[in-house]
Write a protein that holds these residues in place. Structure first.
Motif, PDB file in Angstrom:
ATOM      1  N   PHE A 268     -26.879 -57.237 -25.482  1.00 33.70           N
ATOM      2  CA  PHE A 268     -27.790 -58.307 -26.278  1.00 33.70           C
ATOM      3  C   PHE A 268     -27.922 -59.187 -25.034  1.00 33.70           C
ATOM      4  CE2 PHE A 268     -25.291 -56.382 -29.615  1.00 33.70           C
ATOM      5  CZ  PHE A 268     -26.212 -56.208 -30.497  1.00 33.70           C
ATOM      6  N   ILE A 269     -29.371 -59.685 -25.048  1.00 38.03           N
ATOM      7  CA  ILE A 269     -29.492 -60.963 -24.115  1.00 38.03           C
ATOM      8  C   ILE A 269     -30.113 -61.997 -25.043  1.00 38.03           C
ATOM      9  CG2 ILE A 269     -31.127 -61.787 -22.207  1.00 38.03           C
ATOM     10  CD1 ILE A 269     -30.584 -58.000 -22.539  1.00 38.03           C
ATOM     11  N   ARG A 270     -29.374 -62.912 -25.161  1.00 42.51           N
ATOM     12  CA  ARG A 270     -29.604 -63.766 -26.301  1.00 42.51           C
ATOM     13  C   ARG A 270     -29.040 -65.259 -26.060  1.00 42.51           C
ATOM     14  NH1 ARG A 270     -24.617 -65.209 -28.064  1.00 42.51           N
ATOM     15  NH2 ARG A 270     -22.843 -63.502 -28.454  1.00 42.51           N
ATOM     16  N   ALA A 271     -29.502 -66.311 -26.398  1.00 35.35           N
ATOM     17  CA  ALA A 271     -28.829 -67.577 -26.476  1.00 35.35           C
ATOM     18  C   ALA A 271     -27.731 -67.672 -26.916  1.00 35.35           C
ATOM     19  CB  ALA A 271     -29.964 -68.479 -27.229  1.00 35.35           C
ATOM     20  N   ALA A 272     -26.671 -68.592 -26.279  1.00 34.54           N
ATOM     21  CA  ALA A 272     -25.285 -68.515 -26.329  1.00 34.54           C
ATOM     22  C   ALA A 272     -25.171 -69.487 -27.960  1.00 34.54           C
ATOM     23  CB  ALA A 272     -24.530 -69.477 -25.551  1.00 34.54           C
ATOM     24  N   THR A 289     -23.606 -73.745 -24.899  1.00 33.50           N
ATOM     25  CA  THR A 289     -24.521 -74.511 -25.924  1.00 33.50           C
ATOM     26  C   THR A 289     -25.668 -73.480 -25.813  1.00 33.50           C
ATOM     27  OG1 THR A 289     -25.897 -75.782 -24.450  1.00 33.50           O
ATOM     28  CG2 THR A 289     -23.824 -76.846 -25.020  1.00 33.50           C
ATOM     29  N   PRO A 290     -26.515 -73.438 -26.951  1.00 40.59           N
ATOM     30  CA  PRO A 290     -27.587 -72.569 -26.872  1.00 40.59           C
ATOM     31  C   PRO A 290     -28.645 -72.602 -25.917  1.00 40.59           C
ATOM     32  CG  PRO A 290     -27.362 -73.488 -29.223  1.00 40.59           C
ATOM     33  CD  PRO A 290     -26.501 -74.392 -28.123  1.00 40.59           C
ATOM     34  N   ALA A 291     -28.602 -73.590 -25.125  1.00 39.99           N
ATOM     35  CA  ALA A 291     -29.464 -73.795 -23.953  1.00 39.99           C
ATOM     36  C   ALA A 291     -29.166 -72.723 -22.777  1.00 39.99           C
ATOM     37  CB  ALA A 291     -29.321 -75.289 -23.339  1.00 39.99           C
ATOM     38  N   ALA A 292     -27.836 -72.083 -22.996  1.00 40.98           N
ATOM     39  CA  ALA A 292     -27.571 -71.043 -21.721  1.00 40.98           C
ATOM     40  C   ALA A 292     -27.551 -69.845 -22.401  1.00 40.98           C
ATOM     41  CB  ALA A 292     -26.046 -71.376 -21.747  1.00 40.98           C
ATOM     42  N   LEU A 293     -28.357 -68.911 -21.653  1.00 41.95           N
ATOM     43  CA  LEU A 293     -28.420 -67.677 -22.012  1.00 41.95           C
ATOM     44  C   LEU A 293     -27.278 -66.668 -21.418  1.00 41.95           C
ATOM     45  CD1 LEU A 293     -31.113 -65.786 -22.861  1.00 41.95           C
ATOM     46  CD2 LEU A 293     -31.578 -65.321 -20.496  1.00 41.95           C
ATOM     47  N   VAL A 294     -27.077 -65.971 -22.425  1.00 38.05           N
ATOM     48  CA  VAL A 294     -25.923 -64.846 -22.101  1.00 38.05           C
ATOM     49  C   VAL A 294     -26.260 -63.342 -22.446  1.00 38.05           C
ATOM     50  CG1 VAL A 294     -23.976 -66.675 -22.851  1.00 38.05           C
ATOM     51  CG2 VAL A 294     -24.864 -65.069 -24.609  1.00 38.05           C
ATOM     52  N   ILE A 295     -25.480 -62.776 -21.629  1.00 38.16           N
ATOM     53  CA  ILE A 295     -25.428 -61.309 -21.898  1.00 38.16           C
ATOM     54  C   ILE A 295     -24.491 -60.926 -22.762  1.00 38.16           C
ATOM     55  CG2 ILE A 295     -25.362 -58.974 -20.799  1.00 38.16           C
ATOM     56  CD1 ILE A 295     -27.574 -60.937 -19.825  1.00 38.16           C
ATOM     57  N   ALA A 296     -24.551 -60.358 -23.735  1.00 35.96           N
ATOM     58  CA  ALA A 296     -23.235 -60.290 -24.817  1.00 35.96           C
ATOM     59  C   ALA A 296     -23.410 -58.797 -25.266  1.00 35.96           C
ATOM     60  CB  ALA A 296     -23.438 -61.169 -25.945  1.00 35.96           C
ATOM     61  N   ASP A 297     -21.961 -58.366 -25.691  1.00 32.60           N
ATOM     62  CA  ASP A 297     -21.864 -56.962 -26.323  1.00 32.60           C
ATOM     63  C   ASP A 297     -21.758 -57.309 -27.810  1.00 32.60           C
ATOM     64  OD1 ASP A 297     -19.315 -57.854 -26.695  1.00 32.60           O
ATOM     65  OD2 ASP A 297     -18.579 -56.356 -25.464  1.00 32.60           O
ATOM     66  N   SER A 298     -21.164 -56.457 -28.578  1.00 27.36           N
ATOM     67  CA  SER A 298     -21.353 -56.812 -30.089  1.00 27.36           C
ATOM     68  C   SER A 298     -20.211 -57.702 -30.366  1.00 27.36           C
ATOM     69  CB  SER A 298     -21.184 -55.460 -30.845  1.00 27.36           C
ATOM     70  OG  SER A 298     -19.813 -54.914 -30.313  1.00 27.36           O
ATOM     71  N   SER A 299     -19.235 -58.136 -29.567  1.00 26.28           N
ATOM     72  CA  SER A 299     -18.231 -59.007 -29.830  1.00 26.28           C
ATOM     73  C   SER A 299     -18.252 -60.348 -29.076  1.00 26.28           C
ATOM     74  CB  SER A 299     -16.810 -58.401 -29.490  1.00 26.28           C
ATOM     75  OG  SER A 299     -16.560 -57.854 -28.156  1.00 26.28           O
ATOM     76  N   GLY A 300     -19.307 -60.684 -28.190  1.00 25.85           N
ATOM     77  CA  GLY A 300     -19.532 -61.941 -27.561  1.00 25.85           C
ATOM     78  C   GLY A 300     -19.920 -61.709 -26.300  1.00 25.85           C
TER      79      GLY A 300
END
Lengths: 770, 340
Positions: A268-272, A289-300
């Motif tokens: 997932f590429i989503r806002a934190a 914060t939601p201003a940061a973009l993260v790469i995430a898997d299903s757990s975080g």
């Protein structure tokens, strides 16, 4: 950013331009090359060697090794490395080689003559390993040159953050052919084993990934380590090194995850989420914060997009299954995150320049090839995972030739323009003569080139700015608009300097502490949000603290001096830029306890403002309580003249502080001539006996108003205190001159005025001496 | 009888006048001979006893003697006066090598000097001199110069931000924005002034320094025009012909953008420590004004074009006077400042 000359040569067929010439050409046509540094010169001498035999040396940690140094024959060396063992293939450094600035000599160590040495990776400049000698032959390591390019000059060129981009420039400059190192057709058209979900295409226009199994994590081959180490990237292991290699070659940052440490098969590429945390590869934990973009898997979160990977999903020694990410992120978002977290990485530096979304798959293709070299047996599983925003329609730029010629200021023919643009891989077509339609290659289209003016630079730099002959512009001969304020300030400077004042410049800053000391409340100041030190915390509301510091410092070297500064007081305003009020502060310092230089300061005031007046004023914290005055000119208060309070300046120091804006406004715009008196004037002197602290200026005004319309002039003559006057009294003498424009005044008229003054002054309570 | 007396009197008086050594002695002769009760007065009195036929002759003799003696006296008096004047003037000898009285003239700051010199040069070329504030809005300092928020070019300049969201101008370029609004096209302007960068201070870095911004907007302005202008400017600044070169430089408010280098004036281009052995010294960024900047300044880029440059006044001052420590300029140290 450092560029390897050898690397560029690999990417440009037949490049023979020597490094210094290449550096000069790049500086003139592309970017600022700051220095050229030779590296690995020792690789001209260093050879591969097999350790044949190792014997201990009595009483020493060192051992004696016999090596077979190939073309150099059998050599005996003394070696302290714990990993020196028979059968090991390593690097042998013969005597005469210069390593880390030191010449290796044949010398006796622990009683054994060592004929050269076996070297570690750190000694050879390949990595940071000091632990032992290298464990393989230094194959593919050659002397090289590094061209150091000023990063600022690459701000607008995302494509130049990799060697291939620079090689493209080199090829365009020299006319050689550019080699494409990536071959995306090698990636099979198959279902990918992971899926990608992008929440916002604006923040992540493209995310591509490949999955590899059966990887072996181990050190990279020495040539690869050497190449990374030379340009300042620390070799870590073969997998990470490949991601860095591709970044340094193609400008495409990459990241490798350990697939076994990921949850689920979707990236997932989503806002934190608010308050989400990640522990990064550097060991630091970050609050997101939601201003940061993260790469995430299903757990975080598993990575901070475009900035740094997460520690928990990192490649480790036991990793065998890899998810290799090659993505493109929104420049401003990456920049905001990296500056908020104060974390600038090689990846973030590239992404904030607006990377080319077309580059992601190229990066993966190149990595595929390299991984097969550095991790034998590795296997690509399935095909490409690739999710991208719909491609932006690209607009061709219309470039009229005559317009281009007018901008350059030199003639150029259409064929030359075409040749230059095509050498830089622009698509050019010309449907009508004199008009090009230019399409921009994807790696230049993200930020760099969008309008025809950008193409002026492309053509201009390649044709050579030195081919443009300077030409005088044709302009109307007209006087420029006046700047009366600046002229006025210059005039004040001239007058003040002529009166013996040396000009100083002080900072616009004061510290909170200094402001407080002078009685200025910190909250009254405009404050700096990010000062380097507390010295720059506030913007000055007065020039006095700076001048006081100048006085203190110069008094260590001089017994007396005069200084002045013209600068701006910066005063807070609500909802608008602060007021910047120009002030003159002039100061006089005399060591010793004499009367003090107040009247020298008053003289300057009169030079600048003829007819200005002083009146005693309520002293400020830093002013001598009995020697502080307000300066008035033409009825308007516009400054202060005061002696410094002794607790601020030891000895005597006086300062004149005037508002130059007011002074300029009050300055007479024009002068009118007054006829010279044609009839003789009559003068007489009067002495007024007054209390000691009566003001001479007030006495003079009183006399003047009593004198009536015939008064031509009144001037101070002298001041006397002492016998026979009583204590606490003084005598102030004035000369009063009477005159009329149409006749000589009669003695009766003069006497009448004189009597009126005496009478009037007596009524006011003063005794008069005649 | 009287005649003989007169002759002997005149002779002796003449003798005494010549012999008198001081104005007082001379005065005594005047009193004794020509005074009211003097010898000649006595002789005039005695004239009454002279036979009438001799009176006219002796009277004439008497007058002649009087005139002669008065002339002799006056001439001798003049000699004394001349001597006295000479003596006085001689006694008024002055040691002209002593220092002048009154305050010594003050020195203008070296930046002031060069700035004024350049202002005069530009005024003579028909260029207006404009001012802008030290505290600028973020818009003028960045956005209006084609540096939007989050543009990496904002990192090129370490900015002092103020608590109210404004900043200390990081360059004099915001005056371009003000100049376009104030003057409209065509325009020629410079803006010298103080600028700020949030940096640690050391011998070659300052958080406060001076720049001179220049801008020309007219019809069909080309790189060739800019080069001409720059060369004219530099010839005047350095007082000699300078060799310049343009190379690409990135500044978002110009397109194309350049760094202008001059051939090192110390070594003539062969390489020395001043030019870091490169033969060239980076002197000023310049370029053709970016159409976005013109547009934001209310000027139609299809109709007008221009060039702009930023001259580092502080750098120039350091080069001109061989100053090796930038901190001296704002030290207020008179041991430094009095040298200008």
């Amino acid at each position: 950013m450092k560029f390897s000359y050898n690397w560029i040569r690999e990417l440009v067929t037949g490049l023979e331009t020597p490094p210094p010439d290449l550096m000069r050409l790049l500086t003139l046509k592309t970017c600022e090359c700051e220095s050229l540094e030779p590296v690995g010169a020792h690789f001209a001498q260093v050879v591969a060697a097999r350790v044949l035999q190792v014997e201990p040396i009595g009483g020493s940690q060192n051992r004696k090794a016999v090596v077979d140094a190939g073309p150099l024959g059998r050599r005996i060396v003394v070696c302290g490395a714990p990993n020196c063992r028979p059968g090991l293939v390593t690097a042998y450094v013969p005597p005469g080689t210069v390593l880390l600035g030191q010449r290796i000599e044949r010398r006796v160590i622990d009683g054994v003559e060592s004929d050269g040495m076996l070297a570690s990776g750190a000694e050879l400049g390949m990595n940071r390993d000091h632990e032992g000698i290298v464990e393989s032959a230094p194959a593919g390591c050659l002397p090289d040159f590094l061209i150091d390019v000023e990063n600022k000059s690459l701000t607008h060129r995302p494509d130049l953050w990799g060697h291939h981009g620079m090689a493209r420039e080199v090829a365009a400059i020299t006319g050689n052919k550019l080699i494409e190192p990536a071959n995306p057709s090698r990636i099979p058209q198959q279902q990918a084993p992971v899926s990608v979900s992008i929440q916002d295409f604006r923040l992540c226009p493209r995310y591509s990934a490949l999955v590899f199994h059966n990887a072996t994590v181990q050190p990279s081959p020495l040539w690869l380590q050497y190449r990374l180490q030379s340009i300042g990237l620390n070799p870590i292991n073969n997998i990470v090194d490949v991601t860095n290699y591709v970044m340094a070659e193609l400008g495409q940052p990459m990241h490798a995850f350990d697939q076994d440490k990921l949850s689920g098969a979707t990236i997932f590429i989503r806002a934190a989420g608010e308050g989400e945390r990640i522990t990064a590869l550097n060991g630091e934990s970050y609050h997101l914060t939601p201003a940061a973009l993260v790469i995430a898997d299903s757990s975080g979160p598993i990575a901070l997009a475009g900035v740094i990977g997460g520690l928990d999903s990192a490649i480790g020694e036991l990793t065998t299954r890899i998810v290799l990410e090659s993505a493109c992120f929104h420049a401003a978002s990456i920049r905001r995150t990296s500056s908020r977290l104060k974390l600038r990485t090689d990846a973030s530096m590239r992404f904030e320049k607006s990377q080319d979304p077309m580059n992601t798959v190229r990066g993966l293709a190149r990595a595929l090839e390299l991984l097969e070299i550095v991790s034998p047996g590795i296997r690509l599983v399935g095909g490409l995972a690739d999710v991208a925003a719909p491609p932006q329609p690209s607009h061709a730029i219309e470039l009229p030739l005559d317009w281009l010629i007018r901008k350059l200021g030199r003639p150029i023919d259409a064929a030359e323009v075409l040749r230059i643009l095509e050498s830089l891989e622009f698509g050019v077509c010309s449907r009508q003569p004199g008009l090009f339609s230019v399409s921009v290659p994807s790696w230049r289209a993200t930020k760099d080139i969008s309008i025809k003016d950008d193409l002026v630079e492309e053509v201009g730099r390649m044709v050579g700015y030195d081919t443009i002959t300077p030409l005088a512009p044709v302009v109307p001969a007209a006087p420029p608009p006046d700047n009366p304020r600046r002229r006025f300030h210059h005039a004040v400077r001239r007058i003040t300097a002529a009166q013996g004042y040396d000009e100083v410049y002080n900072y616009s800053f004061v510290s909170e502490q200094l402001a407080r000391r002078f009685g200025f409340h910190p909250s009254a100041h405009v404050a700096v949000a990010n000062p380097v030190s507390s010295e720059q915390g506030l913007l000055r509301v007065s020039l006095i603290p700076g001048i006081a510091r100048n006085i203190e410092e110069n008094s260590r070297h001089f017994d007396s001096f005069r200084i002045f500064e013209i600068g701006f007081e910066i005063h807070k305003r609500q909802d608008t830029l602060p007021d910047e009020i120009p002030h003159l502060v002039a100061a006089i310092y005399h060591r010793g306890q004499d009367a003090g230089p107040l009247f020298e300061g008053k003289r300057l005031a009169e030079c600048l403002m003829p007819g200005c007046e002083l009146s005693p004023a309520e002293p400020r914290l830093f002013e001598h309580p009995s020697r502080a005055a307000q300066v008035h000119w033409r009825g308007t208060p516009l400054g202060r003249l005061f002696e410094f309070h002794p607790s601020f300046v030891e000895s005597r120091a006086v300062a004149l502080d005037v508002d130059l804006e007011l002074m300029q406004r009050l300055s007479p715009a024009e002068k009118r001539y007054q006829p010279i008196l044609r009839f003789p004037a009559s003068a007489f002197d009067l002495s007024v006996i007054a209390p000691q602290r009566a003001l001479a200026g007030v006495l003079q005004q009183q006399i003047a108003s009593l004198a009536g319309p015939r008064l031509h002039q009144i001037s101070f003559l002298r001041l006397y205190e002492g016998p026979p006057l009583p204590d606490g009294a003084k005598s102030v003498s004035f000369r009063i001159t009477l005159a009329a424009h149409d006749r000589t005044l009669s003695s009766e008229e003069v006497s009448a005025v004189r009597d009126a003054i005496i009478e009037g002054m007596r009524l006011l309570g003063y005794d008069i001496r005649i | 009888m009287l005649e003989a007396q007169l002759q002997s009197l005149a002779a002796s008086a003449r003798q005494r006048i010549l012999a008198s050594a001081t104005p007082e002695q001379l005065q005594a002769v005047r009193v004794e001979v020509l005074g009211r009760k003097g010898a000649l007065a006595q002789i005039s009195k005695d004239m009454a006893n002279v036979p009438p036929q001799d009176r006219a002759r002796i009277g004439k003799l008497l007058n002649a003697a009087k005139t002669e003696l008065e002339a002799a006296l006056e001439s001798r008096e003049n000699e004394f006066a001349a001597q006295a004047l000479h003596a006085r003037l001689d006694s008024e000898w002055l040691d002209v090598t002593l220092p002048a009285t009154g305050p010594r003239p003050g020195a203008l700051h070296p930046i002031t000097r060069i700035q004024q010199e350049l202002e005069e040069l530009f005024l003579s070329m028909g260029v207006a001199v404009l001012d802008g504030p030290e505290v600028e809005s973020e818009y003028n300092n960045f956005d209006a110069l084609n540096i939007p928020p989050d543009h990496p070019a904002r990192d090129m300049q370490d900015t002092f931000w103020l608590t109210d969201g404004c900043c200390l101008r990081t360059h004099t370029s915001p005056v371009q924005v003000r100049g376009m609004a104030k003057l409209g096209p065509p325009l020629r302007m410079i803006a010298p002034g103080r600028v700020f960068r949030n940096e640690e201070v050391d011998p070659s870095h300052e958080h406060t320094f001076y720049q001179l911004e220049g801008m020309m907007v007219d019809r069909n302005i080309s790189i060739a025009h800019m080069l001409y202008f720059m060369k004219t400017l530099l010839r005047r600044i350095f007082g000699c012909e300078v060799t310049v070169r343009l190379r690409p430089g990135y500044f978002p408010f110009v397109e194309p953008g350049f760094e202008l280098d001059i051939q090192c004036l110390i070594c003539g281009g062969s390489g020395c420590p001043v030019c870091k052995h490169g033969g060239w010294v980076e002197l000023m960024p310049c370029g053709l004004v970016h159409p976005n900047v013109l547009r934001m300044g209310g000027i139609d880029p299809e109709q007008w074009s221009g060039f702009a440059f930023g001259l580092g006044l502080t750098r120039l001052v350091m080069m001109r006077y061989g100053i090796d420590d930038i901190r001296l300029l704002q030290s207020g140290d008179l041991r430094f400042l009095r040298q200008f």
